[in-house]
Design a protein around this motif. Structure first.
Motif, PDB file in Angstrom:
ATOM      1  N   VAL A  78      67.289 -41.498  34.263  1.00 46.57           N
ATOM      2  CA  VAL A  78      67.248 -40.040  34.340  1.00 46.57           C
ATOM      3  C   VAL A  78      65.845 -39.614  34.757  1.00 46.57           C
ATOM      4  CG1 VAL A  78      69.040 -39.680  32.594  1.00 46.57           C
ATOM      5  CG2 VAL A  78      66.647 -39.839  31.894  1.00 46.57           C
ATOM      6  N   VAL A  79      65.730 -38.359  35.167  1.00 45.89           N
ATOM      7  CA  VAL A  79      64.420 -37.793  35.507  1.00 45.89           C
ATOM      8  C   VAL A  79      63.958 -36.936  34.331  1.00 45.89           C
ATOM      9  CG1 VAL A  79      63.150 -36.304  37.090  1.00 45.89           C
ATOM     10  CG2 VAL A  79      64.968 -37.779  37.963  1.00 45.89           C
ATOM     11  N   GLU A  80      62.976 -37.433  33.609  1.00 47.12           N
ATOM     12  CA  GLU A  80      62.448 -36.687  32.468  1.00 47.12           C
ATOM     13  C   GLU A  80      61.465 -35.619  32.952  1.00 47.12           C
ATOM     14  OE1 GLU A  80      63.527 -36.969  29.570  1.00 47.12           O
ATOM     15  OE2 GLU A  80      64.317 -39.007  29.281  1.00 47.12           O
ATOM     16  N   ARG A  81      61.403 -34.516  32.238  1.00 46.99           N
ATOM     17  CA  ARG A  81      60.441 -33.467  32.583  1.00 46.99           C
ATOM     18  C   ARG A  81      59.038 -33.981  32.305  1.00 46.99           C
ATOM     19  NH1 ARG A  81      58.477 -29.516  29.353  1.00 46.99           N
ATOM     20  NH2 ARG A  81      60.193 -29.752  27.867  1.00 46.99           N
ATOM     21  N   ASP A  82      58.209 -34.040  33.358  1.00 47.97           N
ATOM     22  CA  ASP A  82      56.857 -34.573  33.239  1.00 47.97           C
ATOM     23  C   ASP A  82      55.806 -33.475  33.369  1.00 47.97           C
ATOM     24  OD1 ASP A  82      57.332 -34.011  35.867  1.00 47.97           O
ATOM     25  OD2 ASP A  82      56.699 -35.960  36.656  1.00 47.97           O
ATOM     26  N   TYR A  83      56.169 -32.285  32.999  1.00 49.48           N
ATOM     27  CA  TYR A  83      55.245 -31.158  33.062  1.00 49.48           C
ATOM     28  C   TYR A  83      55.534 -30.237  31.887  1.00 49.48           C
ATOM     29  CZ  TYR A  83      59.503 -29.182  35.058  1.00 49.48           C
ATOM     30  OH  TYR A  83      60.807 -28.808  35.260  1.00 49.48           O
ATOM     31  N   PRO A  84      54.548 -29.456  31.436  1.00 52.32           N
ATOM     32  CA  PRO A  84      54.769 -28.578  30.283  1.00 52.32           C
ATOM     33  C   PRO A  84      55.654 -27.388  30.643  1.00 52.32           C
ATOM     34  CG  PRO A  84      52.576 -28.238  31.192  1.00 52.32           C
ATOM     35  CD  PRO A  84      53.145 -29.430  31.908  1.00 52.32           C
ATOM     36  N   LEU A  85      56.495 -26.988  29.710  1.00 53.08           N
ATOM     37  CA  LEU A  85      57.351 -25.822  29.899  1.00 53.08           C
ATOM     38  C   LEU A  85      56.566 -24.581  29.479  1.00 53.08           C
ATOM     39  CD1 LEU A  85      60.227 -25.216  30.828  1.00 53.08           C
ATOM     40  CD2 LEU A  85      60.949 -25.309  28.440  1.00 53.08           C
ATOM     41  N   LEU A  86      56.327 -23.685  30.441  1.00 55.19           N
ATOM     42  CA  LEU A  86      55.466 -22.529  30.213  1.00 55.19           C
ATOM     43  C   LEU A  86      56.265 -21.246  30.059  1.00 55.19           C
ATOM     44  CD1 LEU A  86      52.792 -23.275  32.980  1.00 55.19           C
ATOM     45  CD2 LEU A  86      52.760 -24.009  30.580  1.00 55.19           C
ATOM     46  N   THR A  87      55.703 -20.294  29.362  1.00 56.36           N
ATOM     47  CA  THR A  87      56.278 -18.958  29.277  1.00 56.36           C
ATOM     48  C   THR A  87      55.901 -18.189  30.546  1.00 56.36           C
ATOM     49  OG1 THR A  87      54.332 -17.975  28.245  1.00 56.36           O
ATOM     50  CG2 THR A  87      55.980 -18.995  26.773  1.00 56.36           C
ATOM     51  N   PRO A  88      56.596 -17.085  30.855  1.00 54.78           N
ATOM     52  CA  PRO A  88      56.189 -16.286  32.021  1.00 54.78           C
ATOM     53  C   PRO A  88      54.727 -15.867  31.968  1.00 54.78           C
ATOM     54  CG  PRO A  88      58.363 -15.607  31.298  1.00 54.78           C
ATOM     55  CD  PRO A  88      57.863 -16.585  30.263  1.00 54.78           C
ATOM     56  N   LYS A  89      54.235 -15.529  30.798  1.00 54.20           N
ATOM     57  CA  LYS A  89      52.833 -15.133  30.650  1.00 54.20           C
ATOM     58  C   LYS A  89      51.913 -16.287  31.007  1.00 54.20           C
ATOM     59  CE  LYS A  89      49.573 -13.146  27.303  1.00 54.20           C
ATOM     60  NZ  LYS A  89      49.419 -12.643  25.895  1.00 54.20           N
TER      61      LYS A  89
END
Length: 245
Positions: A78-89
């Motif tokens: 699988v392709v794991e998320r390799d970046y932080p999940l950010l809020t719109p702000k």
């Protein structure tokens, strides 16, 4: 435990449910054909729990049965998320601080695909799954070209807008048209742009395999259920990293 079996009524009983359509008129013979197909696919026993006529010459089935196959979860790719999940702000702040201008995103559906629900879910301000689309982000300039966009038109608009990223959605496809269209698109961008000026290429849709990015010549593939926040976070991560480098 990495070796698992399907779970139906009790743990590890191997029971699965399968649905399909056969070009056979509804009736006992059709149900027998469905059971035969399920048996050949490894379901034994196979019970036809539902059948429904689809016009005069087709029948839809739901079959329930046991399979002997095992799944090794350690072998799943699988392709794991390799970046932080950010809020719109946080997205807006990162773009403003690191890019020091608005990030330009051009999107659309290429080929004959006229179904814009996918691209609209990501780009339009109404968004998807309770999240606002990329139009909501003040530091992002979004250009939504809509449906049935030709590849040359997409390349030209990306150049005219000085796009940082190009988002392409393929929802309704037949005979792997989504794969052919994507390869054509990625080849056109690589021919028209130098490596250091080419926009980020991102494709998405329910029939894509997220592990095929390099094979398709794109930077990222997103599958079904992807939210605007995931896409925005990825764009910020890749575009601002490239600028920093």
């Amino acid at each position: 435990m990495s070796i698992v079996r399907p779970y139906g009524d009790t743990t590890g009983d191997g029971m699965v449910q399968l649905s399909f359509t056969l070009p056979v008129p509804h009736g006992k013979r059709a149900e027998g054909a469905a059971a035969q197909l399920a048996n050949k696919m490894g379901m034994d026993p196979a019970l036809v729990v539902h059948s429904k006529p689809m016009g005069t010459d087709f029948t839809f089935f739901v079959v329930y049965g046991r399979v002997q196959h095992l799944v090794d979860t350690d072998q799943v790719e699988v392709v794991e998320r390799d970046y932080p999940l950010l809020t719109p702000k946080e997205v807006n702040a990162a773009v403003k601080e690191r890019l020091r201008r608005r990030m330009v995103v051009v999107g659309g559906c290429i080929g004959t695909d006229a179904h814009t629900v996918g691209i609209d879910a990501i780009l339009n301000i109404k968004g998807f799954a309770g999240e606002k689309g990329l139009e909501y982000y003040r530091e992002l300039k979004v250009v939504n070209l809509g449906a049935q966009v030709s590849v040359p038109e997409l390349v030209e608009r990306a150049r005219a807008e000085s796009a940082d990223a190009v988002l392409v959605s393929q929802v309704v496809t037949q005979r792997d048209a989504h794969l052919l269209n994507t390869r054509e698109m990625s080849a056109a961008f690589r021919e028209s742009f130098a490596d250091d000026t080419r926009p980020l290429l991102v494709v998405g849709g329910p029939r894509f395999d997220e592990t095929m990015a390099s094979e398709l010549g794109v930077d990222r593939v997103f599958g079904r259920g992807t939210t605007p926040g995931e896409v925005a976070s990825f764009l910020v991560h890749r575009v601002t990293s490239a600028v920093a480098a």
